[in-house]
Design a protein around this motif. Structure first.
Motif, short mmCIF file in Angstrom:
data_model
loop_
_atom_site.label_atom_id
_atom_site.label_comp_id
_atom_site.label_asym_id
_atom_site.label_seq_id
_atom_site.Cartn_x
_atom_site.Cartn_y
_atom_site.Cartn_z
N LYS A 20 -47.35 72.33 82.33
CA LYS A 20 -47.53 73.55 83.10
C LYS A 20 -47.10 73.36 84.55
CE LYS A 20 -48.95 76.96 80.54
NZ LYS A 20 -48.19 78.21 80.50
N THR A 333 -44.70 73.19 67.13
CA THR A 333 -45.72 73.66 68.07
C THR A 333 -45.22 73.67 69.50
OG1 THR A 333 -46.61 71.41 68.19
CG2 THR A 333 -47.64 72.90 66.62
N ASN A 334 -44.11 72.99 69.77
CA ASN A 334 -43.53 73.00 71.12
C ASN A 334 -42.74 74.27 71.40
OD1 ASN A 334 -44.48 70.38 71.66
ND2 ASN A 334 -42.71 69.46 70.65
N TYR A 335 -42.60 75.13 70.39
CA TYR A 335 -41.74 76.30 70.51
C TYR A 335 -42.50 77.58 70.20
CZ TYR A 335 -37.90 72.96 70.41
OH TYR A 335 -37.05 71.91 70.70
N THR A 336 -42.04 78.66 70.81
CA THR A 336 -42.42 79.99 70.38
C THR A 336 -41.19 80.61 69.72
OG1 THR A 336 -41.78 80.97 72.52
CG2 THR A 336 -44.08 80.30 72.25
N LYS A 349 -41.68 76.16 74.85
CA LYS A 349 -42.86 76.61 75.60
C LYS A 349 -42.83 76.06 77.02
CE LYS A 349 -46.06 77.16 71.72
NZ LYS A 349 -47.30 76.66 71.07
#
Length: 349
Positions: A20, A333-336, A349
């Motif tokens: 983030k 899970t690292n992607y949308t 992400k």
């Protein structure tokens, strides 16, 4: 007919040639961008405009060794006129092109305030510049876009000259911004010829792709790589196995020049020399280099984009990235994902 001004363009370009904490969500509202787009071909194919005037207005467009008679014949050739006509149907009055490139250049100004905005010249290449449809020179402040490279993957013109399917993926106007950033990256991302290890070349390609992350925040990874959704999904599912193959074959720190063609050049698939290779997309090592850089920025979120794109040591970046994808695991899970025209596209992400 071969487009004789291709060489003139090429010469101009060559010789002027997440955690983030790290986010590309920057405020660019204060960046005023007014792009200047000029259609060279509109004048070139207007035979009421004297050739002498065209030479004065577009000196970079004409190869001085080509006789005027050749230019005049080309201006009236039916095939050339038809290709340009189909290109204009796609681009229209350039409103869409302006809208697509303006946000990218706002970010460009944010990260590189010392660079001036280029004048953008569109043209029809007579299907000659399909391999490199966008050319850019930061020094000269010029960008050239071959409109006939964006007629759509199903264009009959591409059928007529046998353009291969893997090349057609990018021949869509929606993918033009990504190719524009790629052209910019080729011009401004530094690379030392001393760095000839495979890891150096992967890191270099990763840097160019990270520039796309910075300038095209709402663009799917498929557009940035020139892949289909299925190809990106294959990469995500096989990331650990791909990296393990490079490690086991002692390729990572190898200086074997053949690795460039096998894993970094544009191609229908990467050359693993085993049963999986035809399932893989071309340029797979560029995609791996991209993931290394993304990991590096997660571990080093304070590194500025401009510093990253300079000639930082590839081996050090790799070490500091702590890149080690799991041999077996789910990286989705690292992607949308988002549906675009019925296809599912991937966004980091």
């Amino acid at each position: 007919m071969k487009f004789v001004y291709r060489l003139a363009f090429a010469s101009l370009i060559l010789f002027t040639a997440c955690k983030k904490e790290k986010t590309w969500d920057v405020d660019v509202k204060e960046q005023t961008v007014q792009l200047k787009i000029q259609d060279i071909s509109a004048d070139f194919f207007n035979d009421t405009i004297p050739l002498t005037t065209l030479r004065q207005n577009y000196p970079f467009f004409f190869d001085a060794k080509t006789p005027d008679a050749t230019w005049e014949k080309q201006r009236r050739e039916k095939t050339e006129l038809s290709i340009y006509g189909q290109s204009k149907k796609v681009f229209g009055d350039f409103t869409q092109l302006n809208s697509a490139l303006t946000p990218m250049f706002q970010r460009y100004q944010h990260y590189f305030p010392e660079y001036k905005l280029p004048t953008i010249y569109t043209y029809s290449s007579g299907l000659q510049n399909l391999d490199y449809p966008v050319m850019y020179s930061q020094q000269a402040g010029l960008m050239f876009i071959a409109m006939d490279a964006y007629l759509g993957p199903k264009s009959k013109l591409y059928d007529s000259i046998g353009v291969e399917r893997y090349m057609r993926v990018n021949m869509d106007i929606n993918r033009l911004p990504a190719q524009s950033v790629d052209a910019i990256a080729n011009n401004i991302v530094t690379f030392s010829p001393r760095n000839q290890q495979f890891i150096d070349k992967m890191i270099y390609e990763g840097k160019k792709l990270i520039l796309q992350d910075a300038l095209l925040t709402d663009t799917p990874d498929e557009y940035k790589m020139g892949y289909t959704p299925q190809q990106i999904q294959w990469c995500i599912a096989n990331e650990g196995q791909i990296w393990n193959f490079f490690v086991e074959q002692n390729y990572v720190f190898s200086s074997d020049a053949s690795l460039q063609k096998r894993f970094l050049s544009v191609a229908p698939f990467s050359k693993f020399n085993n049963e999986i290779e035809q399932e893989s997309p071309g340029r797979i090592a560029a995609w791996i280099g991209w993931q290394i850089i993304r990991n590096y920025l997660k571990e080093n979120p304070k590194v500025e984009l401009k510093a990253l794109l300079e000639d930082m040591d590839g081996a050090k970046i790799f070490k500091d990235s702590k890149y080690k994808p799991a041999l077996e695991g789910d990286n989705t899970t690292n992607y949308t994902t988002k549906s675009i025209n019925g296809e599912t596209y991937h966004f980091i992400k």
